[in-house]
Design an enzyme around this catalytic site. Structure first.
Site, PDB file in Angstrom:
ATOM      1  N   LYS A 224       0.797  -1.230   0.000  1.00 52.14           N
ATOM      2  CA  LYS A 224       0.000   0.000   0.000  1.00 52.14           C
ATOM      3  C   LYS A 224       0.827   1.277   0.000  1.00 52.14           C
ATOM      4  CE  LYS A 224      -4.049  -2.026   2.271  1.00 52.14           C
ATOM      5  NZ  LYS A 224      -4.929  -1.994   3.470  1.00 52.14           N
TER       6      LYS A 224
ATOM      7  N   LYS B 248     -10.019 -11.204  -5.980  1.00 56.80           N
ATOM      8  CA  LYS B 248     -11.006 -11.410  -4.927  1.00 56.80           C
ATOM      9  C   LYS B 248     -12.149 -10.407  -5.081  1.00 56.80           C
ATOM     10  CE  LYS B 248      -9.078  -8.450  -1.275  1.00 56.80           C
ATOM     11  NZ  LYS B 248      -8.588  -8.418   0.125  1.00 56.80           N
TER      12      LYS B 248
ATOM     13  N   LYS C 174     -14.893  -4.278  -2.776  1.00 49.41           N
ATOM     14  CA  LYS C 174     -15.662  -3.054  -2.965  1.00 49.41           C
ATOM     15  C   LYS C 174     -14.895  -2.004  -3.753  1.00 49.41           C
ATOM     16  CE  LYS C 174     -18.809  -3.226   0.957  1.00 49.41           C
ATOM     17  NZ  LYS C 174     -19.292  -2.516   2.156  1.00 49.41           N
TER      18      LYS C 174
END
Length: 358
Positions: A137, A219, A222
């Protein structure tokens, strides 16, 4: 001592969790959950909730402090909505607040963050720098990096340790963070020559890893802009049928079997059925052996999902229209959590030497 415990898949088997266990887990407030969240985490939470024994403690939290890890402009109103939706969703999925404590992390946040500081003084930078999620990240631009993103695994450890959690149901992506929690527990105990913090065990379930309906190599998430890639637990029957109808499969065979490498799309649909029905993959394959075309398979999968989610969708509408009840659940969760956290932090401060008992 084993650091991991695997939960049985079926509903009738007893759980291999001691009578005096403190079970703790949290989810981030991202609003209504999708099938990946439900079958990967919340279904396990419900299984633990339903089989709780009298002396066990279960604490499920909404990780609203962790939701601030990556700051977003004009996010405050959305966060407020997401927090309430997260509570309503847990209740709708069958988490009973009379059995399990449900709280907002931030409401007991002073205890969490104070322990976070004590643990930060023990946590090596090199350990945190090796965290997979940090490496994935971080932007690479140090002028834009945030301490919260780097240090949040220590706050996760504090979240668990403030309640002296002994068992933590998590997915594979959090296994590193549980290792850090065990490391910090051991380091604290060694530093102060005590046997205070337990070594929290990772609770793994045979819960399903649900992939995107549009791209089964990824996967369900959202973050995807493709609305057809995921099913929310509150979706209407019509929406569910549309999404499953358009789900990516293959043209290999009209006989349906589990092969995540060669047939990821079909395998994903079978995983969903297995998760909802709590059946082994062999049992699911036997059930679908009578189906001989993709249309029939998708209709079958849609029926399973719609039937399974019907009570959740109904309950969600009920809870979101009863704000006073949601507030009572939150207050009850705060009082129960605060009592435990206050006692434990008092003990921790005495061990460290920060008590006012001279």
């Amino acid at each position: 001592m084993e650091s991991c415990v695997e939960l049985p898949m079926d509903k009738t088997s007893p759980l291999p969790i001691p009578d005096d266990a403190v079970i703790f887990s949290m989810i981030q407030p991202t609003g209504v959950i999708h099938l990946g969240n439900f079958l990967g985490a919340i279904n396990t939470w419900k299984q633990i909730n339903d089989k709780k024994r009298p002396d066990q403690k279960i604490i499920y939290g909404i990780a609203d402090l962790h939701a601030l890890t990556i700051p977003k402009k004009d996010y405050s109103s959305q966060l407020k909505t997401n927090r309430m939706e997260a509570i309503a969703t847990l209740l709708s999925c069958g988490i009973n607040p009379q059995v399990s404590t449900i709280n907002f992390q931030s409401m007991v946040g002073g205890y969490h963050t104070e322990l976070f500081w004590y643990l930060s003084c023990l946590a090596p930078l090199g350990y945190l720098n090796r965290m997979t999620q940090w490496k994935d990240k971080k932007s690479g631009d140090q002028t834009k990096e945030r301490l919260g993103l780097f240090a949040y695994p220590v706050l996760q450890a504090a979240d668990i340790m403030i309640y002296k959690g002994t068992h933590v149901p998590v997915g594979d992506d959090q296994s590193q963070h549980l290792e850090l929690t065990r490391y910090l527990s051991e380091r604290f105990n060694a530093m102060y020559n005590v046997d205070y913090f337990p070594s929290a065990k990772t609770l793994y379930s045979k819960s399903k890893k649900i992939a995107s309906l549009s791209n089964p190599s990824k996967k369900m998430s959202k973050s995807s802009e493709d609305r057809l890639s995921m099913i929310y637990v509150t979706d209407s029957p019509e929406s569910i049928r549309e999404k499953i109808k358009k789900a990516k499969t293959d043209s290999i065979s009209d006989t349906f079997y589990f092969d995540p490498v060669e047939r990821p799309g079909v395998s994903n649909l079978l995983e969903i059925v297995s998760g909802f029905q709590q059946k082994t993959m062999k049992e699911v394959e036997k059930d679908v052996s009578q189906l001989h075309d993709y249309r029939s398979l998708k209709e079958y999968v849609s029926d399973v999902i719609i039937e399974s989610l019907a009570p959740i969708r109904s309950n969600y509408t009920k809870y979101t229209n009863d704000k006073s009840y949601l507030e009572s659940v939150i207050q009850q969760g705060y009082e129960s959590s605060q009592e435990i956290a206050h006692k434990n932090l008092t003990d921790i401060k005495k061990i460290i030497g920060l008590s006012n008992d001279f």
